[in-house]
Design a protein around this motif. Sequence first.
Motif, PDB file in Angstrom:
ATOM      1  N   GLU A 232      12.462   6.884 -28.911  1.00 14.43           N
ATOM      2  CA  GLU A 232      12.110   7.724 -27.769  1.00 14.43           C
ATOM      3  C   GLU A 232      13.369   8.092 -26.986  1.00 14.43           C
ATOM      4  OE1 GLU A 232       9.171   5.722 -25.438  1.00 14.43           O
ATOM      5  OE2 GLU A 232       7.659   5.747 -27.040  1.00 14.43           O
ATOM      6  N   LEU A 233      13.457   9.358 -26.600  1.00 11.22           N
ATOM      7  CA  LEU A 233      14.566   9.871 -25.800  1.00 11.22           C
ATOM      8  C   LEU A 233      13.990  10.451 -24.517  1.00 11.22           C
ATOM      9  CD1 LEU A 233      17.555  10.766 -25.421  1.00 11.22           C
ATOM     10  CD2 LEU A 233      16.952  12.874 -26.650  1.00 11.22           C
ATOM     11  N   GLU A 234      14.402   9.897 -23.368  1.00 12.10           N
ATOM     12  CA  GLU A 234      13.900  10.351 -22.067  1.00 12.10           C
ATOM     13  C   GLU A 234      15.068  10.750 -21.185  1.00 12.10           C
ATOM     14  OE1 GLU A 234      10.377   8.274 -20.576  1.00 12.10           O
ATOM     15  OE2 GLU A 234      10.928   6.610 -21.887  1.00 12.10           O
ATOM     16  N   MET A 235      14.825  11.677 -20.232  1.00  8.66           N
ATOM     17  CA  MET A 235      15.926  12.237 -19.455  1.00  8.66           C
ATOM     18  C   MET A 235      15.573  12.480 -17.993  1.00  8.66           C
ATOM     19  SD  MET A 235      17.071  14.958 -22.403  1.00  8.66           S
ATOM     20  CE  MET A 235      15.349  15.155 -22.910  1.00  8.66           C
ATOM     21  N   PRO A 236      15.116  11.474 -17.257  1.00  7.71           N
ATOM     22  CA  PRO A 236      14.828  11.720 -15.838  1.00  7.71           C
ATOM     23  C   PRO A 236      16.103  12.128 -15.096  1.00  7.71           C
ATOM     24  CG  PRO A 236      14.951   9.354 -16.300  1.00  7.71           C
ATOM     25  CD  PRO A 236      14.974  10.058 -17.629  1.00  7.71           C
ATOM     26  N   TRP A 241      10.570  14.508 -22.704  1.00  6.35           N
ATOM     27  CA  TRP A 241      11.010  13.434 -23.593  1.00  6.35           C
ATOM     28  C   TRP A 241      10.623  13.765 -25.028  1.00  6.35           C
ATOM     29  CZ3 TRP A 241       7.712   9.619 -26.054  1.00  6.35           C
ATOM     30  CH2 TRP A 241       6.343   9.763 -25.770  1.00  6.35           C
ATOM     31  N   TYR A 242      11.319  13.116 -25.957  1.00  8.83           N
ATOM     32  CA  TYR A 242      11.092  13.348 -27.380  1.00  8.83           C
ATOM     33  C   TYR A 242      10.817  12.026 -28.085  1.00  8.83           C
ATOM     34  CZ  TYR A 242      13.131  17.936 -26.478  1.00  8.83           C
ATOM     35  OH  TYR A 242      13.382  19.189 -25.987  1.00  8.83           O
ATOM     36  N   GLN A 293      23.475   6.697 -20.357  1.00  7.22           N
ATOM     37  CA  GLN A 293      22.474   6.432 -21.391  1.00  7.22           C
ATOM     38  C   GLN A 293      22.212   4.925 -21.458  1.00  7.22           C
ATOM     39  OE1 GLN A 293      23.373   8.334 -25.156  1.00  7.22           O
ATOM     40  NE2 GLN A 293      24.463  10.018 -24.172  1.00  7.22           N
ATOM     41  N   VAL A 294      20.969   4.525 -21.245  1.00  3.61           N
ATOM     42  CA  VAL A 294      20.585   3.112 -21.296  1.00  3.61           C
ATOM     43  C   VAL A 294      19.802   2.891 -22.589  1.00  3.61           C
ATOM     44  CG1 VAL A 294      19.421   1.216 -20.131  1.00  3.61           C
ATOM     45  CG2 VAL A 294      20.501   3.029 -18.775  1.00  3.61           C
ATOM     46  N   LEU A 295      20.359   2.078 -23.474  1.00  6.15           N
ATOM     47  CA  LEU A 295      19.816   1.913 -24.819  1.00  6.15           C
ATOM     48  C   LEU A 295      18.962   0.660 -24.947  1.00  6.15           C
ATOM     49  CD1 LEU A 295      23.048   2.698 -26.894  1.00  6.15           C
ATOM     50  CD2 LEU A 295      21.298   4.308 -26.091  1.00  6.15           C
ATOM     51  N   THR A 296      17.932   0.752 -25.749  1.00  6.46           N
ATOM     52  CA  THR A 296      17.170  -0.419 -26.198  1.00  6.46           C
ATOM     53  C   THR A 296      17.441  -0.589 -27.685  1.00  6.46           C
ATOM     54  OG1 THR A 296      15.414  -0.058 -24.570  1.00  6.46           O
ATOM     55  CG2 THR A 296      14.885  -1.456 -26.458  1.00  6.46           C
ATOM     56  N   ARG A 304      15.105   3.199 -28.158  1.00  7.64           N
ATOM     57  CA  ARG A 304      14.875   4.026 -26.972  1.00  7.64           C
ATOM     58  C   ARG A 304      16.211   4.332 -26.311  1.00  7.64           C
ATOM     59  NH1 ARG A 304      10.646   2.714 -22.107  1.00  7.64           N
ATOM     60  NH2 ARG A 304       9.204   3.492 -23.670  1.00  7.64           N
ATOM     61  N   ASN A 305      16.310   5.538 -25.769  1.00  9.16           N
ATOM     62  CA  ASN A 305      17.457   5.936 -24.976  1.00  9.16           C
ATOM     63  C   ASN A 305      16.942   6.647 -23.739  1.00  9.16           C
ATOM     64  OD1 ASN A 305      19.887   6.736 -23.929  1.00  9.16           O
ATOM     65  ND2 ASN A 305      20.458   8.097 -25.615  1.00  9.16           N
ATOM     66  N   VAL A 306      17.168   6.037 -22.574  1.00 11.59           N
ATOM     67  CA  VAL A 306      16.792   6.672 -21.318  1.00 11.59           C
ATOM     68  C   VAL A 306      18.073   7.204 -20.688  1.00 11.59           C
ATOM     69  CG1 VAL A 306      15.626   6.432 -19.103  1.00 11.59           C
ATOM     70  CG2 VAL A 306      14.870   5.066 -21.052  1.00 11.59           C
ATOM     71  N   VAL A 307      18.143   8.512 -20.558  1.00  6.06           N
ATOM     72  CA  VAL A 307      19.356   9.197 -20.118  1.00  6.06           C
ATOM     73  C   VAL A 307      19.181   9.613 -18.655  1.00  6.06           C
ATOM     74  CG1 VAL A 307      20.925  11.113 -20.561  1.00  6.06           C
ATOM     75  CG2 VAL A 307      19.715  10.022 -22.464  1.00  6.06           C
ATOM     76  N   PHE A 308      19.992   9.044 -17.775  1.00  8.00           N
ATOM     77  CA  PHE A 308      19.902   9.329 -16.346  1.00  8.00           C
ATOM     78  C   PHE A 308      20.994  10.319 -15.949  1.00  8.00           C
ATOM     79  CE2 PHE A 308      17.982   5.162 -16.891  1.00  8.00           C
ATOM     80  CZ  PHE A 308      16.826   5.263 -16.133  1.00  8.00           C
ATOM     81  N   ALA A 309      20.599  11.335 -15.175  1.00 11.72           N
ATOM     82  CA  ALA A 309      21.549  12.388 -14.822  1.00 11.72           C
ATOM     83  C   ALA A 309      21.673  12.616 -13.319  1.00 11.72           C
ATOM     84  CB  ALA A 309      21.137  13.696 -15.491  1.00 11.72           C
ATOM     85  N   ASP A 310      20.939  11.894 -12.502  1.00 14.54           N
ATOM     86  CA  ASP A 310      20.999  12.079 -11.057  1.00 14.54           C
ATOM     87  C   ASP A 310      22.392  11.680 -10.543  1.00 14.54           C
ATOM     88  OD1 ASP A 310      20.761  12.079  -8.334  1.00 14.54           O
ATOM     89  OD2 ASP A 310      19.055  10.728  -8.235  1.00 14.54           O
TER      90      ASP A 310
END
Length: 325
Positions: A232-236, A241-242, A293-296, A304-310
């Motif tokens: 899973e790839l997320e980008m808050p 997400w994909y 990018q925070v990886l699991t 999983r990769n949660v990508v934070f851009a704030d």
Amino acid sequence: MSLPGEDDFDAAADSFRRELLVHCYRMLGSFDEAEDLVQETMLRAWRARERFDPARASLRTWLYRIATNACLTALEGRARRALPSQLYAASEDPETPLVPDLEVPWLQPLPARHLLGSSADPQERSAELNGVRLALVAALQVLPPRQRAVLVLRDVLQFSAVEVAHQLSSTVAGVNSALQRARATIAHLRPEPEMVVEPDDPTERSVVQRYVEAFEAADVAALVALLSADVELEMPPVPLWYRGRADYGRFMNRVFAMRGDGWRMVATSANGQPALAAYCPDGGDRLALHTLQVLTVTRYEVSRNVVFADPTMLEAFGLAPVLVR
């Protein structure tokens, strides 16, 4: 722990500041708000210091009572913090516009400097790191606030049912009932795959290093080879997400087409997980901070990769805004 005297109150209370911040973060899902709530906790404790009775509870237990109730008050009437996968269906279009939704209270990551370091007791450190993994913190936000408090206080922090009942002005029966409901909800959500590797595991380091090499080479095929089938790839704060290797790869092709190659990845950590600060080409010999990018990592793959851009959130990690090649 007994209070040594009024003059030493600040020092005694301040020794718990770090762990109270982690506690408030679990409750709120927000690093920014957790910092504010710890300040409020310390202020409330100072004002009530004359009522502290070490014969009834330790200073730590007393401070957790104040912090937890401050969090519960802050959560009243608020929408829960979430990740995109908790709110929307997965996208199958890699060309979807990347438009942030700043109205949603997105889950935030927790910088590693607020967690126990490698010199701490291994069991305590492992328990704390596992208790702040992004997927777990996201799942906690689904629980009603009082159930959330009970689960964290009992299962993560290991307070007794009697202590939690006192902290929440409840009964042991009420605490046990709330805990049972909270555990059932968390078990249903399955916040983490069973085979997540332990923090600092050599397998994890190897996977992350290969991920860095593939990303910096803009080698999408090598990148995709490191992913689990249902990654899973997320980008808050983008509400997008994909899921799956194919869509992850198509999206990365888009990223490199838009931003070019020559990226640099700087290793850091968030929520007890490996994290990478991604710097993209910014003209000449400059690289600009782009995302975190925070990886699991599970077994030998990134799941999983949660990508934070704030930008405000990125500042909390103390990352350099610009690198020079």
